[in-house]
Design an enzyme around this catalytic site. Structure first.
Site: not given
Length: 358
Positions: A204-206, A237
């Site tokens: 998960i990074h967006r 992030r």
């Protein structure tokens, strides 16, 4: 012939390695590698150059993390300076990051031809920074190397037909070359005590999935409720957001969070996983190549072929849909060759030769 290659993020290192190997073998091409430093953490940068045996960058801009405008602007200033100094015959960019756009724009302004590897991808969501970058880069490029027929068609719909080549996907080359090495040398599965087909890999990074505590918490709750162990190599992030939201490991007993993994460990883990849950475009494709079913945590995908083939299901960010998709996950009986024959790098070098010397 001098080619200036611009990379800056983990996915670009993985794509660039096979083409750089071809350039090393080539008597005509001199490759100058520029690392923008968009991904600057050692676990997301240095380790990939070492493992994938990518030649050491001639320039490292150390741009780091900033807002889109500031990051792209700093890259433009430095890349223009380097291009004026090196006078390359061609500037080569990969994918859809700010490094991609900055490289293409700097070159185009100096009237240097641009080659775009992974051209023609479209999610048709222009709110995505990646979609903005890839569209602009394609319209600035002289040579456009498309991974699929669909990518060629997308360019045609935008009236881009000159210099367009369906080459197959460079990631297919990388996976084919490094998977046997990864399975032989990676011990991550044993270290983490993960049984084959008894765990998921999630990334998960967006921005849309990490923009606030509520959204991220719902995603993690959904992953925790799947009923299998979920391994999450954490993106910087996402790690920062988890700390900001004061989330603790005790709240999510089924989730196993690790630091970012090197390429060999990631290949081995995805290959042996029951499934992948991700908002990454690249991991959707790698999962397909490794014959691991994928669930995409976004509302759209650039890799529609994987959905049509039955190996990828796009569910968005709804926790109920995520849990249902994971519990119903099955390995399709059929797996077709969507992304080429693993000879993309050789094909690209041949096209470059023909374009400049014929």
């Amino acid at each position: 012939m001098k080619i200036l290659t611009i990379v800056g993020a983990r996915p670009q290192f993985i794509k660039a390695c096979m083409l750089s190997k071809e350039f090393v073998r080539d008597d005509v091409v001199e490759e100058i590698i520029v690392h923008t430093g968009q991904h600057y953490d050692s676990s997301m940068s240095d380790i990939f150059f070492e493992q994938l045996q990518i030649p050491k960058p001639h320039y490292h801009l150390a741009v780091g993390s900033h807002s889109h405008g500031k990051q792209t602007g700093k890259m433009l200033i430095e890349l223009e300076r380097i291009m004026i100094k090196e006078q390359p015959d061609l500037v080569l960019v990969y994918g859809d990051t700010n490094s991609t756009l900055a490289g293409a724009l700097a070159a185009a302004k100096l009237l240097i031809p641009v080659a775009h590897v992974e051209a023609g991808l479209r999610s048709f969501n222009k709110r995505m920074p990646e979609e903005q970058n890839r569209i602009l880069t394609d319209h600035l490029s002289t040579l456009l190397f498309c991974p699929t027929d669909a990518a060629v068609e997308h360019l045609k719909q935008e009236s881009i037909t000159e210099g367009v080549h369906q080459t197959g996907d460079i990631i297919c080359d990388t996976v084919n070359f490094f998977l046997p090495i990864a399975l032989e040398h990676s011990s991550i599965q044993k270290t983490l005590e993960l049984e084959k087909d008894r765990y998921f890999v999630a990334t998960i990074h967006r921005a849309e999935n990490t923009k606030n505590c509520q959204q991220l918490m719902e995603l993690l709750n959904a992953l925790n409720s799947i009923g299998e162990k979920v391994l999450i190599p954490i993106h910087p992030r996402t790690k920062k957001m988890i700390a900001t939201c004061k989330m603790t490991e005790e709240e999510y007993p089924q989730l196993h969070v690790t630091e970012p993994l090197n390429y060999f460990d990631m290949l081995a883990l995805v290959y042996n996983a029951k499934g992948v849950l991700t908002d990454s475009g690249g991991l959707q494709k790698e999962a397909y190549l490794l014959k691991t079913p994928c669930i995409t945590l976004r509302d759209e995908t650039e890799w529609t072929e994987t959905v049509t083939a039955g190996w990828n299901r796009v569910v968005g960010r709804d926790s109920t849909k995520i849990m249902e998709a994971a519990k119903k996950l099955q390995v399709p009986k059929k797996h077709i060759q969507l992304f080429g024959d693993g000879q993309t790098a050789k094909r690209i070098v041949e096209i470059i030769h023909n374009s400049f010397y014929n």
